[in-house]
Design a protein around this motif. Structure first.
Motif, PDB file in Angstrom:
ATOM      1  N   GLU A  51      -0.711   7.763  -5.729  1.00 10.45           N
ATOM      2  CA  GLU A  51      -1.700   8.554  -6.457  1.00 10.45           C
ATOM      3  C   GLU A  51      -2.189   9.739  -5.628  1.00 10.45           C
ATOM      4  O   GLU A  51      -2.341  10.859  -6.135  1.00 10.45           O
ATOM      5  N   GLY A  52      -2.413   9.495  -4.357  1.00  9.92           N
ATOM      6  CA  GLY A  52      -2.841  10.574  -3.476  1.00  9.92           C
ATOM      7  C   GLY A  52      -1.805  11.697  -3.438  1.00  9.92           C
ATOM      8  O   GLY A  52      -2.139  12.894  -3.466  1.00  9.92           O
ATOM      9  N   TYR A  53      -0.545  11.291  -3.380  1.00  2.51           N
ATOM     10  CA  TYR A  53       0.547  12.259  -3.387  1.00  2.51           C
ATOM     11  C   TYR A  53       0.505  13.083  -4.660  1.00  2.51           C
ATOM     12  O   TYR A  53       0.554  14.316  -4.635  1.00  2.51           O
ATOM     13  N   GLU A  54       0.353  12.379  -5.771  1.00  4.58           N
ATOM     14  CA  GLU A  54       0.385  13.077  -7.054  1.00  4.58           C
ATOM     15  C   GLU A  54      -0.786  14.039  -7.203  1.00  4.58           C
ATOM     16  O   GLU A  54      -0.643  15.149  -7.708  1.00  4.58           O
TER      17      GLU A  54
ATOM     18  N   SER B 217      -0.268  17.906  -7.692  1.00  9.05           N
ATOM     19  CA  SER B 217      -0.821  18.449  -8.918  1.00  9.05           C
ATOM     20  C   SER B 217      -1.785  19.600  -8.620  1.00  9.05           C
ATOM     21  O   SER B 217      -1.723  20.666  -9.236  1.00  9.05           O
ATOM     22  N   ALA B 218      -2.645  19.374  -7.665  1.00 10.83           N
ATOM     23  CA  ALA B 218      -3.644  20.390  -7.319  1.00 10.83           C
ATOM     24  C   ALA B 218      -2.976  21.665  -6.823  1.00 10.83           C
ATOM     25  O   ALA B 218      -3.488  22.764  -7.005  1.00 10.83           O
TER      26      ALA B 218
ATOM     27  N   ARG C 163       5.607  22.247  -9.518  1.00 14.78           N
ATOM     28  CA  ARG C 163       6.239  21.846 -10.777  1.00 14.78           C
ATOM     29  C   ARG C 163       6.745  20.416 -10.679  1.00 14.78           C
ATOM     30  O   ARG C 163       7.289  19.998  -9.652  1.00 14.78           O
ATOM     31  N   ARG C 164       6.550  19.667 -11.730  1.00 14.35           N
ATOM     32  CA  ARG C 164       6.874  18.238 -11.721  1.00 14.35           C
ATOM     33  C   ARG C 164       8.327  17.979 -11.347  1.00 14.35           C
ATOM     34  O   ARG C 164       8.671  16.935 -10.807  1.00 14.35           O
TER      35      ARG C 164
ATOM     36  N   THR D  38      -4.490  13.914   1.908  1.00 16.11           N
ATOM     37  CA  THR D  38      -4.642  14.743   3.100  1.00 16.11           C
ATOM     38  C   THR D  38      -3.287  15.052   3.740  1.00 16.11           C
ATOM     39  O   THR D  38      -2.999  16.190   4.128  1.00 16.11           O
ATOM     40  N   ALA D  39      -2.477  14.025   3.842  1.00 17.35           N
ATOM     41  CA  ALA D  39      -1.166  14.221   4.468  1.00 17.35           C
ATOM     42  C   ALA D  39      -0.320  15.194   3.649  1.00 17.35           C
ATOM     43  O   ALA D  39       0.297  16.121   4.189  1.00 17.35           O
ATOM     44  N   VAL D  40      -0.315  14.990   2.345  1.00 17.81           N
ATOM     45  CA  VAL D  40       0.525  15.828   1.491  1.00 17.81           C
ATOM     46  C   VAL D  40      -0.018  17.270   1.465  1.00 17.81           C
ATOM     47  O   VAL D  40       0.746  18.240   1.490  1.00 17.81           O
ATOM     48  N   GLU D  41      -1.328  17.390   1.445  1.00 12.75           N
ATOM     49  CA  GLU D  41      -1.919  18.733   1.489  1.00 12.75           C
ATOM     50  C   GLU D  41      -1.481  19.480   2.742  1.00 12.75           C
ATOM     51  O   GLU D  41      -1.201  20.680   2.706  1.00 12.75           O
TER      52      GLU D  41
END
Lengths: 354, 354
Positions: free
Chosen positions: B196-199, B203-204, B208-209, B167-170
């Motif tokens: 994991e949440g960040y990734e 990713s979604a 780019r990595r 949520t934070a990263v989104e």
DNA sequence: ACAGGACCTTGCAACGATGCAAAAGATCAC
DNA sequence: GTGATCTTTTGCATCGTTGCAAGGTCCTGT
């Protein structure tokens, strides 16, 4: 797996319960042979002492209680951490109780509400009115933290609040500030003392009274500091050139209010606080503050507590008091602990990093 | 004045000890007459229950233990405050224990080190490796707070860390940020989940990595956040346009480092954290954060604990298990509690006040 | 008048440990 | 060999409270 008792260990090792107790407590007259045998059973069964039972019989629980107004207030949280560290060195476990700043709760503690479960009590009283303190005479080990109680009939450990405040204000005066606001007076004794320190410093510097200013608040919290300074800025009086907050939480709120209004710190207004909580090194700008040595406070408080716990206390069999016992009590023990002035950017022009 | 016991009260009131006990415990079949007589003696003598003795006999102490890594860490201090509030509503006293982030201490607690003195234990484990958790099966009421333990064989209450981080990263992505640094990976399970949440969010959003960046730290403290960001700024890589800190303490340190280097927030770098500690409303600028509902966490945790305390537990007399009892245990209870995204200036361009 | 309850009160044992003091065993001087 | 002394181990009572179950007393219905 039900609870393992000494009896179980005793049976397993083929000795008496008493011998197990002796081993557990490190009694010296136990043959090495027996000791190791018992120890093996102890380990094997995973025995753990029931502190309640021991406490019931021996009167010692191994716990002390620390009562603070709010666990979540950084100063008290850091104080608690220091007490826990100091207690850990003595194999004492700390039970933390929150009084919620409620004088009723504080009274209950003074009356012994925690004595069954703790061998001694450290009380950081916030609201306790002098009258209560004056009349009570607890029959259990008690040390007051941080607050100069009026009567001072309990041992007390903490910084000298008047001196601490004076030091902070003197520093601001030394930076050339003259219109210094004291932020934080409230009903507490602590607030009174810090006000007094402010007044002494202002007086000694011969600042004209018209430039003195004491702003009251209800609690020493960030939001109260924010609100008070906000109001100050919205008023039509001339701006102060410094704010001395009675604690860092207030100062943090003050800094936020100044920042929000575009007032520059320290160029327009210098700021200083008391407590030197960890947060204060990370404010914008980092906050000048008075740093009590919490480890010293905790250490001294525990030492005083242990002193009281060891003294027989002799509550009943005290010989017929020669003096009618009215206020002939031992002289008050008041330990003033050292503090430092930590100068950071909020009051100085030589930038420092945390 | 020596300790007043039930026996003293009984003699004073001219009834049996048992009757006094009945009055004290509010047993219903006591004549109003007797009740008031006893009550009078109770008050007159100033009787106070010895909780140790009661606990010894009845198995209930009225205490629960809350074990947290550090009392002085704001998040844990605020959590403790919430637990104390929730417990107060149930007439339960909270004993706070600090594990000092020491896995040895955490293990000791899991093995029951506090069970004699507390009816139940709330454990906020920090370092406990999965292996330990997996093998132990405590025989006392226990609820884990905040940490998704791998096995999840204990009831657990807390926010979904993966979702919270996502949520934070989104949100940061929604602000147009792409080069987002995740600050705070360490050995903990919690750190893994927030990573994991960040990734997932990155990713979604099809970032780019090469723009992903996870910065490790040792502890989730202000100074670690400061040091890590300092290093980041001194490096020669391109600046990130946002920092997602795994907790607010790290974010506070990050903000300070950015401020010290003259990097503007949020214009140059946006910042968000997790926990929404009180302090986060007072940073420069105020910090965007994920706010778990501590009151809900505390309330649910206590409810689960009470459930366990009431169930007979039947450790010994359980009928011969039909199933060989290997991992056939009840399904894990995992309560995900709600959280909110609190948007403040550190990530947005619409100024707000605390 | 009496059995059956409901209500009130009580004595005893127990929770798990330690204080106390004595018992049992070891050692030594004479 | 005997008492004196020291070491090692033990049994019993006890800390303050509650669980248990029984003992009273007083109604109530028949």
């Amino acid at each position: 797996m039900a609870r393992v008792r000494m009896r179980d260990v005793a049976e397993h090792a083929g000795v008496s319960v008493r011998t197990v107790s002796n081993v557990v407590n490190g009694y010296s007259h136990v043959s090495p042979d027996t000791r190791s045998k018992v120890q093996r059973s102890l380990d094997e069964l995973g025995y753990r002492m029931d502190y309640l039972a021991r406490g019931l019989r021996s009167g010692r629980t191994g716990f002390i209680a620390l009562a603070v107004p709010f666990v979540a207030e950084p100063y008290f949280a850091e104080l608690a951490e220091a007490v826990i560290r100091a207690a850990g060195r003595r194999d004492i476990t700390v039970l933390i109780e929150s009084t919620a700043g409620d004088s009723e709760v504080e009274r209950r503690i003074l009356e012994g509400g925690l004595t069954n479960v703790a061998d001694g009590v450290l009380l950081s009283a916030l609201t306790l009115p002098a009258s209560d303190i004056a009349t009570k005479k607890p029959d259990f080990p008690l040390v007051m933290l941080g607050e100069h109680s009026v009567g001072d009939q309990f041992p007390r450990v903490g910084i000298d609040n008047v001196e601490a405040a004076r030091t902070a204000v003197e520093h601001l005066l030394g930076q050339g500030c003259r219109r210094i606001v004291a932020l934080g007076r409230n009903g507490s004794e602590n607030g009174r003392q810090r006000t007094e320190g402010y007044e002494r410093a202002m007086s000694a510097a011969r600042v004209r009274r018209v430039n003195w200013m004491v702003v009251p608040v209800e609690d020493w919290t960030r939001d109260q500091g924010y609100a008070a300074v906000r109001e100050l800025l919205e008023g039509d009086g001339p701006l102060p050139d410094a704010i001395f907050a009675f604690n860092d939480a207030l100062a943090v709120g003050a800094l936020r209010a100044l920042d929000a209004s575009g007032v520059r710190v320290p160029e327009d207004v210098a700021v200083a606080g008391i407590d030197a909580i960890q947060e204060s090194a990370y404010t914008h700008p980092p906050l000048t503050s008075i740093a009590p040595d919490l480890d010293v406070i905790a250490e001294r408080a525990l030492a005083l507590l242990e002193e009281q716990m060891q003294s027989p206390n002799a509550p009943e069999q005290s010989p017929p008091a020669e003096v009618p016992r009215e206020e002939s009590a031992a002289p008050a023990i008041v330990e003033d602990t050292p503090f430092r002035l930590v100068i950071r950017d909020s009051s100085a022009w030589s930038p420092k990093t945390p």
